[in-house]
Design a protein around this motif. Structure first.
Motif, PDB file in Angstrom:
ATOM      1  N   ILE A   4       0.846  -1.184   0.000  1.00 30.41           N
ATOM      2  CA  ILE A   4       0.000   0.000   0.000  1.00 30.41           C
ATOM      3  C   ILE A   4       0.884   1.237   0.000  1.00 30.41           C
ATOM      4  O   ILE A   4       1.743   1.403   0.876  1.00 30.41           O
ATOM      5  CB  ILE A   4      -0.930   0.028   1.227  1.00 30.41           C
ATOM      6  CG1 ILE A   4      -1.828  -1.210   1.230  1.00 30.41           C
ATOM      7  CG2 ILE A   4      -1.782   1.298   1.231  1.00 30.41           C
ATOM      8  CD1 ILE A   4      -2.699  -1.331   2.464  1.00 30.41           C
ATOM      9  N   GLY A   5       0.701   2.066  -1.012  1.00 28.77           N
ATOM     10  CA  GLY A   5       1.457   3.302  -1.106  1.00 28.77           C
ATOM     11  C   GLY A   5       0.534   4.468  -1.356  1.00 28.77           C
ATOM     12  O   GLY A   5      -0.686   4.323  -1.399  1.00 28.77           O
ATOM     13  N   ALA A  42       3.659   2.325   5.500  1.00 25.18           N
ATOM     14  CA  ALA A  42       3.247   2.253   4.097  1.00 25.18           C
ATOM     15  C   ALA A  42       4.416   1.737   3.255  1.00 25.18           C
ATOM     16  O   ALA A  42       5.580   1.763   3.674  1.00 25.18           O
ATOM     17  CB  ALA A  42       2.785   3.613   3.601  1.00 25.18           C
ATOM     18  N   ASP A  43       4.108   1.280   2.057  1.00 23.97           N
ATOM     19  CA  ASP A  43       5.105   0.604   1.231  1.00 23.97           C
ATOM     20  C   ASP A  43       5.620   1.422   0.062  1.00 23.97           C
ATOM     21  O   ASP A  43       6.637   1.048  -0.540  1.00 23.97           O
ATOM     22  CB  ASP A  43       4.505  -0.695   0.669  1.00 23.97           C
ATOM     23  CG  ASP A  43       4.019  -1.621   1.759  1.00 23.97           C
ATOM     24  OD1 ASP A  43       4.848  -2.048   2.569  1.00 23.97           O
ATOM     25  OD2 ASP A  43       2.798  -1.891   1.814  1.00 23.97           O
ATOM     26  N   ILE A  73      10.953   2.357   2.024  1.00 22.39           N
ATOM     27  CA  ILE A  73       9.776   2.566   1.185  1.00 22.39           C
ATOM     28  C   ILE A  73      10.135   2.582  -0.303  1.00 22.39           C
ATOM     29  O   ILE A  73      11.196   3.068  -0.700  1.00 22.39           O
ATOM     30  CB  ILE A  73       9.085   3.890   1.595  1.00 22.39           C
ATOM     31  CG1 ILE A  73       7.640   3.934   1.080  1.00 22.39           C
ATOM     32  CG2 ILE A  73       9.885   5.102   1.148  1.00 22.39           C
ATOM     33  CD1 ILE A  73       6.844   5.082   1.696  1.00 22.39           C
ATOM     34  N   GLU A  74       9.270   1.984  -1.129  1.00 25.07           N
ATOM     35  CA  GLU A  74       9.457   2.066  -2.578  1.00 25.07           C
ATOM     36  C   GLU A  74       9.174   3.494  -3.039  1.00 25.07           C
ATOM     37  O   GLU A  74       8.319   4.187  -2.484  1.00 25.07           O
ATOM     38  CB  GLU A  74       8.525   1.089  -3.293  1.00 25.07           C
ATOM     39  CG  GLU A  74       8.847  -0.362  -3.014  1.00 25.07           C
ATOM     40  CD  GLU A  74       7.927  -1.323  -3.741  1.00 25.07           C
ATOM     41  OE1 GLU A  74       8.310  -2.499  -3.855  1.00 25.07           O
ATOM     42  OE2 GLU A  74       6.828  -0.906  -4.186  1.00 25.07           O
ATOM     43  N   ILE A  75       9.871   3.921  -4.085  1.00 28.06           N
ATOM     44  CA  ILE A  75       9.770   5.297  -4.566  1.00 28.06           C
ATOM     45  C   ILE A  75       9.486   5.235  -6.058  1.00 28.06           C
ATOM     46  O   ILE A  75      10.227   4.587  -6.794  1.00 28.06           O
ATOM     47  CB  ILE A  75      11.074   6.070  -4.312  1.00 28.06           C
ATOM     48  CG1 ILE A  75      11.497   5.940  -2.851  1.00 28.06           C
ATOM     49  CG2 ILE A  75      10.919   7.533  -4.687  1.00 28.06           C
ATOM     50  CD1 ILE A  75      12.952   6.263  -2.627  1.00 28.06           C
ATOM     51  N   LEU A 307      -1.699  -1.307  -4.086  1.00 32.66           N
ATOM     52  CA  LEU A 307      -2.752  -0.293  -4.077  1.00 32.66           C
ATOM     53  C   LEU A 307      -2.124   1.062  -3.791  1.00 32.66           C
ATOM     54  O   LEU A 307      -1.416   1.221  -2.790  1.00 32.66           O
ATOM     55  CB  LEU A 307      -3.791  -0.622  -3.004  1.00 32.66           C
ATOM     56  CG  LEU A 307      -4.877   0.429  -2.754  1.00 32.66           C
ATOM     57  CD1 LEU A 307      -5.760   0.617  -3.979  1.00 32.66           C
ATOM     58  CD2 LEU A 307      -5.720   0.047  -1.534  1.00 32.66           C
ATOM     59  N   LEU A 308      -2.375   2.027  -4.671  1.00 35.68           N
ATOM     60  CA  LEU A 308      -1.876   3.384  -4.483  1.00 35.68           C
ATOM     61  C   LEU A 308      -3.040   4.291  -4.105  1.00 35.68           C
ATOM     62  O   LEU A 308      -4.023   4.403  -4.847  1.00 35.68           O
ATOM     63  CB  LEU A 308      -1.204   3.892  -5.761  1.00 35.68           C
ATOM     64  CG  LEU A 308      -0.011   3.069  -6.264  1.00 35.68           C
ATOM     65  CD1 LEU A 308       0.589   3.717  -7.510  1.00 35.68           C
ATOM     66  CD2 LEU A 308       1.038   2.901  -5.182  1.00 35.68           C
ATOM     67  N   LEU A 309      -2.922   4.919  -2.952  1.00 36.00           N
ATOM     68  CA  LEU A 309      -3.954   5.818  -2.442  1.00 36.00           C
ATOM     69  C   LEU A 309      -3.682   7.224  -2.953  1.00 36.00           C
ATOM     70  O   LEU A 309      -2.635   7.808  -2.649  1.00 36.00           O
ATOM     71  CB  LEU A 309      -3.941   5.817  -0.917  1.00 36.00           C
ATOM     72  CG  LEU A 309      -4.045   4.455  -0.234  1.00 36.00           C
ATOM     73  CD1 LEU A 309      -3.757   4.597   1.253  1.00 36.00           C
ATOM     74  CD2 LEU A 309      -5.415   3.839  -0.473  1.00 36.00           C
ATOM     75  N   THR A 310      -4.594   7.778  -3.742  1.00 37.08           N
ATOM     76  CA  THR A 310      -4.407   9.152  -4.199  1.00 37.08           C
ATOM     77  C   THR A 310      -4.681  10.090  -3.025  1.00 37.08           C
ATOM     78  O   THR A 310      -5.682   9.955  -2.322  1.00 37.08           O
ATOM     79  CB  THR A 310      -5.348   9.492  -5.367  1.00 37.08           C
ATOM     80  OG1 THR A 310      -6.700   9.326  -4.960  1.00 37.08           O
ATOM     81  CG2 THR A 310      -5.073   8.577  -6.559  1.00 37.08           C
ATOM     82  N   VAL A 311      -3.755  11.019  -2.799  1.00 35.26           N
ATOM     83  CA  VAL A 311      -3.857  11.894  -1.632  1.00 35.26           C
ATOM     84  C   VAL A 311      -4.053  13.349  -2.058  1.00 35.26           C
ATOM     85  O   VAL A 311      -3.496  13.785  -3.062  1.00 35.26           O
ATOM     86  CB  VAL A 311      -2.608  11.780  -0.729  1.00 35.26           C
ATOM     87  CG1 VAL A 311      -2.501  10.376  -0.138  1.00 35.26           C
ATOM     88  CG2 VAL A 311      -1.337  12.134  -1.480  1.00 35.26           C
TER      89      VAL A 311
END
Length: 338
Positions: A4-5, A42-43, A73-75, A307-311
């Motif tokens: 989850i990022g 978070a990832d 964390i992945e970038i 899953l990428l959460l749009t912020v």
């Protein structure tokens, strides 16, 4: 289990209501949010790339800075518009950023989004070849980039070099081993998802997709993912591919959340974008228990491993860290994502 990022569009505005009022604000806050997200468990920290806009544009200085400030964390990017890119210079920049980050770069690339200006890539010195569309040019640039990332020599060395050369043809330096397997293609259609699989790229699928069947967004997206995986198997690649989907998901934890997102529209939207009939996925906003039930029914999230959460980055680092924490700690465990 899912990674989850977050995915930030990096908007800034001089408005008094924005916490990111300048380019400097949004760049520094992006680094702060990545550090906070790592601390929260978070990832991934991913960023959109848009040219000629008050948003994040050249990604590699930002990604390198985050790589230097974090350790796990992945970038990544979601996505870099390849119509604007010199593939060889991009390979140098990506290699350097990945080495700084210790091999944590996850680069999403694609043909790109609708633009702020007419044919903006021409201002960057690029034009489609005869018989090519701009989308064709973007895919061609991507293929060159992927080839260079293999690390094979291709350039004839000078007989009178400034510095001694290793034997044989020369490759782009710095070279980061493994980066080739961490390139993702942002796909809006089934056709380009299949093409990405054949090229050996991971798949990024966002909150927008070509409306190809008239079915709900998450159903169409899940079918796209299955087609991609079928094509991957048929291509005979040795490794297992990764697939990410993006979603706007907000757990209503307090009155502030309710004020911002309590009236969010829970329906898909259909419209025309770049002369394409597109379907836009719904947003999710509810108390955690209700959110869990709604997310269980999302077929595409179930198919994806990431899953990428749009912020909403203009609401500031502290609020966005709260948004991420609510999903990671209060929603993901109930869905067995953690």
């Amino acid at each position: 289990m899912k990674k989850i990022g977050f995915l930030s569009f990096g908007h800034w505005s001089p408005s008094a209501h924005s916490a990111a009022r300048s380019a400097s604000d949004v760049l520094l806050q992006s680094i702060e949010l990545a550090v906070a997200a790592e601390e929260l468990g978070a990832d991934g920290a991913y960023f959109r790339v848009h040219h000629f806009a008050r948003q994040l544009a050249s990604p590699f200085p930002l990604l390198a800075a985050i790589g230097a400030k974090t350790s796990r964390i992945e970038i990544g990017a979601g996505v870099i518009d390849m119509r604007y890119e010199n593939p060889l210079y991009m390979a140098e920049s990506a290699g350097a950023a990945d080495l700084i980050a210790g091999g944590r770069l996850q680069l999403g690339v694609s043909r790109g989004s609708p633009e702020q200006v007419i044919d903006g890539w021409r201002h960057f010195g690029f034009s489609p070849a005869d018989g090519e569309s701009d989308a064709d040019m973007g895919r061609r640039h991507a293929e060159v980039f992927l080839n260079v990332l293999k690390g094979e020599g291709f350039a004839e060395p000078s007989p009178r070099p400034m510095f001694p050369n290793p034997p044989g043809l020369l490759r782009i330096e710095p070279y980061s081993a493994g980066l080739r397997d961490r390139i993702w293609w942002g796909s809006a259609s089934n056709e380009t998802a299949v093409w990405a699989a054949k090229q050996g790229m991971n798949l990024q699928s966002s909150t927008l997709k070509k409306d190809e069947t008239g079915e709900p967004f998450h159903v169409q997206q899940a079918k796209q993912i299955r087609l991609y995986r079928d094509a991957w198997r048929e291509a005979g690649h040795a490794r297992t591919p990764r697939v990410s989907v993006s979603r706007s998901i907000f757990a209503i934890m307090n009155d502030e959340d309710r004020a911002y997102f309590g009236r969010s529209d829970g329906d898909d939207q259909v419209g025309i974008i770049d002369n394409m009939r597109a379907i836009f996925g719904r947003s999710y906003a509810a108390e955690p228990d209700k959110l869990v039930d709604e997310l269980k029914a999302d077929e595409a999230i179930a198919e994806a491993d990431t899953l990428l959460l749009t912020v909403p980055n203009q609401l500031g680092v502290a609020y966005n860290a709260h948004v991420i924490e609510a999903i990671v700690k209060h929603v993901a465990p109930a869905l067995a994502w953690r």
